[in-house]
Design a protein around this motif. Structure first.
Motif, mmCIF file in Angstrom:
data_model
loop_
_atom_site.group_PDB
_atom_site.id
_atom_site.type_symbol
_atom_site.label_atom_id
_atom_site.label_comp_id
_atom_site.label_asym_id
_atom_site.label_seq_id
_atom_site.Cartn_x
_atom_site.Cartn_y
_atom_site.Cartn_z
ATOM 1 N N CYS A 154 10.437 4.757 -4.811
ATOM 2 C CA CYS A 154 9.725 3.655 -4.158
ATOM 3 C C CYS A 154 10.719 2.869 -3.295
ATOM 4 O O CYS A 154 11.903 2.757 -3.622
ATOM 5 C CB CYS A 154 9.093 2.737 -5.214
ATOM 6 S SG CYS A 154 7.755 3.510 -6.130
ATOM 7 N N GLN A 163 1.885 4.499 -12.945
ATOM 8 C CA GLN A 163 2.853 3.435 -12.717
ATOM 9 C C GLN A 163 2.589 2.220 -13.596
ATOM 10 O O GLN A 163 3.524 1.565 -14.057
ATOM 11 C CB GLN A 163 2.832 3.052 -11.236
ATOM 12 C CG GLN A 163 3.345 4.174 -10.337
ATOM 13 C CD GLN A 163 3.258 3.847 -8.859
ATOM 14 O OE1 GLN A 163 2.616 2.863 -8.460
ATOM 15 N NE2 GLN A 163 3.870 4.669 -8.031
ATOM 16 N N PRO A 187 11.031 -1.190 -5.507
ATOM 17 C CA PRO A 187 10.476 -1.244 -6.870
ATOM 18 C C PRO A 187 10.802 -2.552 -7.563
ATOM 19 O O PRO A 187 11.828 -3.172 -7.271
ATOM 20 C CB PRO A 187 11.163 -0.071 -7.568
ATOM 21 C CG PRO A 187 12.463 0.079 -6.848
ATOM 22 C CD PRO A 187 12.190 -0.288 -5.420
ATOM 23 N N CYS A 204 7.864 3.880 -11.110
ATOM 24 C CA CYS A 204 7.499 3.928 -9.699
ATOM 25 C C CYS A 204 8.241 5.073 -9.022
ATOM 26 O O CYS A 204 9.468 5.192 -9.168
ATOM 27 C CB CYS A 204 7.837 2.610 -9.009
ATOM 28 S SG CYS A 204 7.222 2.504 -7.317
ATOM 29 N N GLY A 205 7.496 5.918 -8.326
ATOM 30 C CA GLY A 205 8.099 6.982 -7.549
ATOM 31 C C GLY A 205 8.718 8.085 -8.381
ATOM 32 O O GLY A 205 8.552 8.159 -9.595
ATOM 33 N N ASN A 226 0.411 9.092 -2.699
ATOM 34 C CA ASN A 226 1.091 8.185 -3.634
ATOM 35 C C ASN A 226 0.366 6.866 -3.843
ATOM 36 O O ASN A 226 0.859 5.976 -4.542
ATOM 37 C CB ASN A 226 2.530 7.926 -3.191
ATOM 38 C CG ASN A 226 2.608 7.333 -1.787
ATOM 39 O OD1 ASN A 226 1.619 6.807 -1.262
ATOM 40 N ND2 ASN A 226 3.781 7.431 -1.174
#
Length: 211
Positions: A154, A141, A157, A147-148, A132
């Protein structure tokens, strides 16, 4: 050689003007296709090993059709000015081919939209689970402001940051709609061109028979 007279002469000049516009539209389609293919954001998202290439199939159809439209528009202008049945017949045949290609690009963009998005989402999730902190994940991102994933969010975030599955869907939805609308829009315009070319070919044939 008999010349087209009266109202058919008007059709001749209308066909010339149409083909010039057609050539300009071909330039636009080619430019859109090249932009979609070499857009830095898109390339950064689909540049990794194992990245799905389904999205670029529709883009390549668009680029090929745009190039052919420019070429056909040029020959259509020449055929209209010279009142050449041969050039106009070739123009009509090429219009049918381009019509099929443009419709294919448009239909491809709409019908495969969900599959393309799902493929990119799966590719991102797989890459994210493996590493990641990779450059590719960072590109996703930054470009998508995400994010994630839903399964691996995340830890901290930034505000208003969405899951990357949502960012991917929004991003590629907009791109695929461009492919679809451009393809189908140009196909509609080509129907007018085919009607004009058929009318002018008939007028040229009739004028020669009279003479």
């Amino acid at each position: 050689m008999g010349k087209v007279e009266g109202g058919m002469k008007c059709v001749k000049y209308l066909l010339f003007v149409f083909n010039f516009i057609f050539w300009l539209m071909g330039s636009l389609v080619l430019a859109v296709g090249l932009w979609l293919r070499f857009d830095p954001e898109t390339v950064s998202l689909l540049n990794g090993d194992g990245a799905p290439d389904t999205f670029f199939i529709g883009v390549y159809i668009l680029i090929g059709a745009g190039s052919l439209v420019m070429l056909v528009g040029f020959f259509g202008c020449c055929g209209a000015v010279r009142e050449s049945q041969c050039l106009l017949g070739s123009f009509f045949a090429c219009l049918l081919i381009i019509f099929g290609a443009e419709v294919a690009a448009g239909v491809f963009g709409f019908l495969n939209k969900d599959k393309i998005i799902e493929d990119v989402q799966n590719f991102y999730s797989k890459t994210y689970d493996e590493n990641n902190n990779s450059t590719l994940i960072t590109s996703y991102q930054q470009v998508l402001n995400c994010c994630g994933t839903k399964t691996s969010p995340c830890t901290d975030p930034p505000p208003e940051t969405k899951y990357c599955e949502e960012g991917i869907k929004e991003f590629f939805n907009s791109k695929l709609y461009i492919i679809g609308y451009v393809g189908i829009g140009i196909a509609g315009v080509m129907i007018i061109g085919m009607i004009f070319s058929m009318v002018l070919c008939c007028a040229i044939r009739n004028s020669r028979e009279v003479i």
